[in-house]
Design a protein around this motif. Structure first.
Motif, short mmCIF file in Angstrom:
data_model
loop_
_atom_site.label_atom_id
_atom_site.label_comp_id
_atom_site.label_asym_id
_atom_site.label_seq_id
_atom_site.Cartn_x
_atom_site.Cartn_y
_atom_site.Cartn_z
N ASP A 250 -45.63 -32.28 -22.54
CA ASP A 250 -45.71 -31.41 -23.71
C ASP A 250 -46.80 -30.35 -23.55
N ASP A 251 -47.89 -30.72 -22.87
CA ASP A 251 -49.00 -29.78 -22.69
C ASP A 251 -48.66 -28.66 -21.72
N GLU A 252 -47.56 -28.82 -20.97
CA GLU A 252 -47.15 -27.80 -19.99
C GLU A 252 -45.92 -27.03 -20.45
N PHE A 253 -45.45 -27.32 -21.66
CA PHE A 253 -44.20 -26.71 -22.09
C PHE A 253 -44.27 -25.19 -22.12
N GLU A 254 -45.35 -24.63 -22.63
CA GLU A 254 -45.43 -23.17 -22.72
C GLU A 254 -45.40 -22.52 -21.35
N ALA A 255 -46.06 -23.14 -20.37
CA ALA A 255 -46.01 -22.61 -19.00
C ALA A 255 -44.59 -22.70 -18.46
N TRP A 256 -43.93 -23.84 -18.72
CA TRP A 256 -42.53 -24.01 -18.29
C TRP A 256 -41.65 -22.96 -18.95
N LEU A 257 -41.82 -22.76 -20.25
CA LEU A 257 -40.98 -21.83 -20.99
C LEU A 257 -41.12 -20.41 -20.45
N VAL B 260 -39.50 -19.98 -16.94
CA VAL B 260 -38.04 -20.07 -16.97
C VAL B 260 -37.43 -18.83 -17.63
N VAL B 261 -38.00 -18.39 -18.74
CA VAL B 261 -37.47 -17.21 -19.43
C VAL B 261 -37.66 -15.96 -18.58
N GLU B 262 -38.82 -15.81 -17.99
CA GLU B 262 -39.07 -14.63 -17.14
C GLU B 262 -38.10 -14.59 -15.97
N ALA B 263 -37.85 -15.74 -15.35
CA ALA B 263 -36.91 -15.78 -14.24
C ALA B 263 -35.48 -15.48 -14.70
N THR B 264 -35.12 -15.96 -15.88
CA THR B 264 -33.78 -15.70 -16.41
C THR B 264 -33.57 -14.22 -16.70
N LEU B 265 -34.62 -13.56 -17.17
CA LEU B 265 -34.52 -12.13 -17.46
C LEU B 265 -34.46 -11.28 -16.20
N HIS B 266 -34.82 -11.86 -15.06
CA HIS B 266 -34.77 -11.16 -13.77
C HIS B 266 -33.96 -12.00 -12.79
N ILE C 52 -34.54 -14.58 -28.15
CA ILE C 52 -33.43 -15.50 -28.33
C ILE C 52 -33.45 -16.58 -27.25
N LEU C 53 -33.76 -16.19 -26.01
CA LEU C 53 -33.86 -17.18 -24.95
C LEU C 53 -34.97 -18.18 -25.24
N GLU C 54 -36.10 -17.68 -25.74
CA GLU C 54 -37.21 -18.58 -26.07
C GLU C 54 -36.81 -19.53 -27.19
N ASN C 55 -36.12 -19.01 -28.20
CA ASN C 55 -35.65 -19.87 -29.28
C ASN C 55 -34.74 -20.97 -28.74
N ALA C 56 -33.79 -20.58 -27.89
CA ALA C 56 -32.82 -21.53 -27.37
C ALA C 56 -33.50 -22.62 -26.54
N GLU C 57 -34.48 -22.23 -25.72
CA GLU C 57 -35.17 -23.23 -24.90
C GLU C 57 -36.04 -24.14 -25.76
N ARG C 58 -36.69 -23.60 -26.76
CA ARG C 58 -37.50 -24.45 -27.65
C ARG C 58 -36.61 -25.46 -28.38
N ASP C 59 -35.39 -25.07 -28.67
CA ASP C 59 -34.49 -25.96 -29.38
C ASP C 59 -34.07 -27.17 -28.53
N THR C 60 -34.25 -27.07 -27.20
CA THR C 60 -33.83 -28.18 -26.34
C THR C 60 -34.89 -29.27 -26.22
N VAL C 61 -36.05 -29.07 -26.81
CA VAL C 61 -37.09 -30.11 -26.77
C VAL C 61 -36.54 -31.38 -27.43
N PRO D 293 -47.51 -22.36 -11.74
CA PRO D 293 -46.12 -22.51 -12.20
C PRO D 293 -45.22 -21.47 -11.56
N ALA D 294 -44.16 -21.95 -10.92
CA ALA D 294 -43.29 -21.05 -10.16
C ALA D 294 -41.82 -21.20 -10.51
N GLY D 295 -41.45 -22.27 -11.19
CA GLY D 295 -40.06 -22.48 -11.54
C GLY D 295 -39.92 -23.68 -12.46
#
Length: 280
Positions: A144-151, A154-160, A176-185, A199-201
């Motif tokens: 949970d403490d790494e979720f923001e780094a993960w988010l 992942v979002v930056e990579a998805t946008l590129h 919207i991508l951030e919302n969708a990923e937060r909803d999967t917690v 963090p790289a992926g």
């Protein structure tokens, strides 16, 4: 891996995979609507599948899982089409190639247009998973403490996205991508990949009915071509095997780097989904 027997997909396995997809979209939609409160979202069960609308531009605004529990009645489709039209959204139906052929005929008669394809790959599980050892790369469950780094990674990579193969037909706003990923917690397990501690992926996985759904993986552009995708695959396959899954599946774009990496790790093409749309 050279002497292995490729995984064969019959209609029974395809139906099982599509049921898992339907359950995923339904649960994800419920979480999104809970977050939004008094929202215009809906999840309508139809012929074994689901028609989902979470919020404008959401990646889970789609009709999934049709074609394995009978063909929907015209009245049911009309109800769904009206619901999307009320929200100013097109209907997007993802139809497996092993679904009842009568479904495609029905959708064509109602004005649905083929817009793209996606491939569903699978790998049988049960034996040992080949480890991936790459210099400086570590993959671990994301706390949970790494979720923001993960988010963010992942979002930056998805946008590129990687440009190999057929690109995804859809693009989504960052928020919207951030919302969708937060909803999967709580809905999916998450895995963070680091290179020398950076963090790289990241990737995610959901287990249902013995199926490990590899629900997404992305690598930051600066760290691509270093084996991160293969490391994320290996880690999730090992976890799925330990959990008793008998098959892992992943959805990719045709000819993409993701498909290439997955096939190198023992995945086979099971079937394609046709993506059909009907404008509001």
């Amino acid at each position: 891996m050279n002497n292995r027997t490729p995984l064969f997909c019959d209609t029974g396995l395809a139906a099982r995979i599509e049921r898992a997809e339907t359950q995923l979209i339904t649960s994800w939609n419920e979480i999104a609507r809970d977050r939004l409160g008094d929202s215009p979202g809906f999840a309508i069960a139809v012929a074994g599948g689901v028609a989902s609308f979470a919020e404008p531009d959401s990646p889970i605004n789609k009709v999934a899982g049709l074609g394995f529990a009978g063909v929907p009645a015209a009245a049911d489709l009309e109800k769904i089409e009206y619901a999307y039209a009320e929200r100013g959204a097109p209907v997007q139906a993802e139809v497996a190639g092993l679904a009842d052929p009568a479904l495609l005929e029905l959708l064509a008669e109602r004005g649905y247009r083929l817009t793209s394809f996606e491939n569903v790959l699978g790998r049988a599980l049960g034996g040992a998973v080949e480890p991936v050892v790459a210099p400086g790369i570590e993959v671990r469950p994301c706390g949970d403490d790494e979720f923001e780094a993960w988010l963010q990674v992942v979002v930056e990579a998805t946008l590129h996205p990687d440009t190999q193969g057929v690109p995804w037909a859809e693009e989504f706003p960052r928020a919207i991508l951030e919302n969708a990923e937060r909803d999967t917690v709580g809905l999916m397990s998450r895995y963070l990949a680091t290179v020398d501690g950076v963090p790289a992926g990241g990737g995610s996985m959901r287990i249902a009915d013995g199926i490990a759904q590899l629900t997404g993986a992305a690598t930051a552009p600066a760290f691509r071509r270093r084996g991160i995708q293969s490391a994320l695959l290996a880690a999730r396959l090992a976890e799925a095997t330990a959990a008793g899954c008998d098959v892992a599946v992943i959805t990719v774009q045709p000819g993409s780097r993701s498909q290439q990496n997955a096939q190198r790790r023992g995945f086979d093409l099971l079937y394609s989904r046709a993506v059909l749309t009907r404008t509001a």
